[in-house]
Design a protein around this motif. Structure first.
Motif, PDB file in Angstrom:
ATOM      1  N   ASP A  22       0.467 -31.140  11.149  1.00 22.65           N
ATOM      2  CA  ASP A  22      -0.538 -31.622  10.193  1.00 22.65           C
ATOM      3  C   ASP A  22      -0.725 -33.119  10.411  1.00 22.65           C
ATOM      4  O   ASP A  22      -0.132 -33.937   9.722  1.00 22.65           O
ATOM      5  CB  ASP A  22      -0.065 -31.331   8.766  1.00 22.65           C
ATOM      6  CG  ASP A  22      -1.100 -31.726   7.723  1.00 22.65           C
ATOM      7  OD1 ASP A  22      -2.268 -31.911   8.087  1.00 22.65           O
ATOM      8  OD2 ASP A  22      -0.724 -31.856   6.547  1.00 22.65           O
ATOM      9  N   ARG A  76      -1.875 -36.640  10.165  1.00 22.03           N
ATOM     10  CA  ARG A  76      -2.503 -37.418   9.091  1.00 22.03           C
ATOM     11  C   ARG A  76      -3.184 -38.648   9.682  1.00 22.03           C
ATOM     12  O   ARG A  76      -2.686 -39.763   9.614  1.00 22.03           O
ATOM     13  CB  ARG A  76      -1.457 -37.832   8.070  1.00 22.03           C
ATOM     14  CG  ARG A  76      -0.794 -36.639   7.394  1.00 22.03           C
ATOM     15  CD  ARG A  76       0.301 -37.082   6.429  1.00 22.03           C
ATOM     16  NE  ARG A  76       0.928 -35.936   5.787  1.00 22.03           N
ATOM     17  CZ  ARG A  76       1.937 -36.046   4.914  1.00 22.03           C
ATOM     18  NH1 ARG A  76       2.431 -37.236   4.605  1.00 22.03           N
ATOM     19  NH2 ARG A  76       2.457 -34.956   4.364  1.00 22.03           N
ATOM     20  N   GLU A  85      -9.396 -34.336   6.558  1.00 25.36           N
ATOM     21  CA  GLU A  85      -8.710 -33.565   5.520  1.00 25.36           C
ATOM     22  C   GLU A  85      -9.261 -32.150   5.346  1.00 25.36           C
ATOM     23  O   GLU A  85      -8.489 -31.209   5.100  1.00 25.36           O
ATOM     24  CB  GLU A  85      -8.750 -34.321   4.194  1.00 25.36           C
ATOM     25  CG  GLU A  85      -7.787 -35.497   4.123  1.00 25.36           C
ATOM     26  CD  GLU A  85      -6.333 -35.073   4.299  1.00 25.36           C
ATOM     27  OE1 GLU A  85      -5.850 -34.273   3.492  1.00 25.36           O
ATOM     28  OE2 GLU A  85      -5.699 -35.537   5.264  1.00 25.36           O
ATOM     29  N   LYS A  87      -7.423 -29.224   7.051  1.00 25.21           N
ATOM     30  CA  LYS A  87      -6.067 -28.830   6.699  1.00 25.21           C
ATOM     31  C   LYS A  87      -5.979 -27.346   6.350  1.00 25.21           C
ATOM     32  O   LYS A  87      -4.988 -26.692   6.670  1.00 25.21           O
ATOM     33  CB  LYS A  87      -5.560 -29.678   5.536  1.00 25.21           C
ATOM     34  CG  LYS A  87      -5.334 -31.141   5.886  1.00 25.21           C
ATOM     35  CD  LYS A  87      -4.725 -31.917   4.736  1.00 25.21           C
ATOM     36  CE  LYS A  87      -3.312 -31.468   4.453  1.00 25.21           C
ATOM     37  NZ  LYS A  87      -2.630 -32.342   3.476  1.00 25.21           N
TER      38      LYS A  87
END
Length: 278
Positions: free
Chosen positions: A131, A133, A139, A142
């Motif tokens: 994941d 970042r 986003e 996700k």
């Protein structure tokens, strides 16, 4: 695991074939002496296999920017023709980044690919996705990544594949484990992952991972400057390529397109030095 993996395969050979995209090609771990100018975790795994038990052969068919459909069309049959003992596969990450990807259709194709590889009798290694970042801009992806990881775990269990649960590796929350584009691992990241793969396979190794002091927190001005540079150097060119319908892998060939005997001591750099330029 290690006893079965190190046992000779078809015709007394042990063949490791790596499939996928930039993750497996080695992007972010730059090495100008090697094909395509990169090294990566898969090369390191191949070298450690040969040191644990000389005689291993290695092919790496991965090319940056490849989608799952490309990997099925271009890499699957050549890989099976090599009668592999061990196959590593990471595929689908680029599809997750594409607008309009049907994640459920993608995972059906993914399972088809794993089923074909598993039926060959090879030990198959699969990876969940980390994941990353990098920005609030990504986003919305996700949810796709969560579905991808859940389905990869299910497929790994169904086909008795070895699972490297990349998503769980807290070490990758350190920004120094990533290249400047924030999407590909740095040399330190590739080394760490190689060690994790070898540990999952039960292969003894001497891969040393980086130990750092905690990273200093950047001030707002430094953070803002880095954000602008990242957008200018990586994000805008990425979207530009998507608009033009081109990828960084369009003009590249696989780094190791046919199995090569891995030197147990000198490694692949010595082997690459013997390959004629061009």
């Amino acid at each position: 695991m290690v006893e079965d993996l190190l046992a000779p395969g078809a015709h007394g050979r042990r063949v490791y074939v790596a499939l996928g995209d930039s993750f497996t090609e080695g992007v972010g771990d730059y090495s100008p002496r090697l094909p395509n100018g990169v090294r990566g975790w898969a090369d390191r795994v191949a070298e450690q296999l040969a040191r644990a038990d000389p005689g291993w052969e290695y092919a790496n068919l991965a090319i940056r920017s490849k989608r799952l459909r490309h990997i099925i069309a271009e890499q699957l049959d050549p890989a099976l023709a090599m009668e592999p003992t061990l196959v590593t596969l990471y595929a689908g990450g680029n599809d997750i980044l594409d607008i309009g990807t049907d994640i459920h259709a993608l995972m059906k194709d993914y399972e088809f690919l794993v089923a074909r590889l598993s039926a060959s009798g090879a030990t198959v290694v699969l990876f969940t996705g980390f994941d990353v970042r990098v920005s609030a801009l990504l986003e919305p992806l996700k949810r796709r990544n969560a579905i991808y990881n859940r389905r990869v775990r299910e497929v790994a269990a169904r086909y008795e594949a070895v699972l490297v649960d990349y998503w769980c590796f807290d070490a990758f929350y350190d920004p120094r484990m990533w290249d400047a584009d924030r999407l590909h691992m740095s040399t330190a990241g590739h080394k760490y992952l190689a060690g994790q793969v070898l540990d999952q396979l039960g292969v003894p190794h001497k891969v040393k991972t980086k130990e750092w002091a905690p990273a200093p927190k950047a001030g707002f001005r430094d953070w803002e400057r880095r954000q602008r540079r990242w957008v200018h150097d990586w994000v805008l060119p990425l979207f530009g390529r998507k608009i033009r319908g081109v990828t960084l892998g369009d003009q590249l060939s696989p780094r190791w397109p046919a199995p090569v005997r891995v030197p147990p001591k000198a490694g692949l750099k010595k082997l690459a030095a013997k390959i004629p330029a061009g």
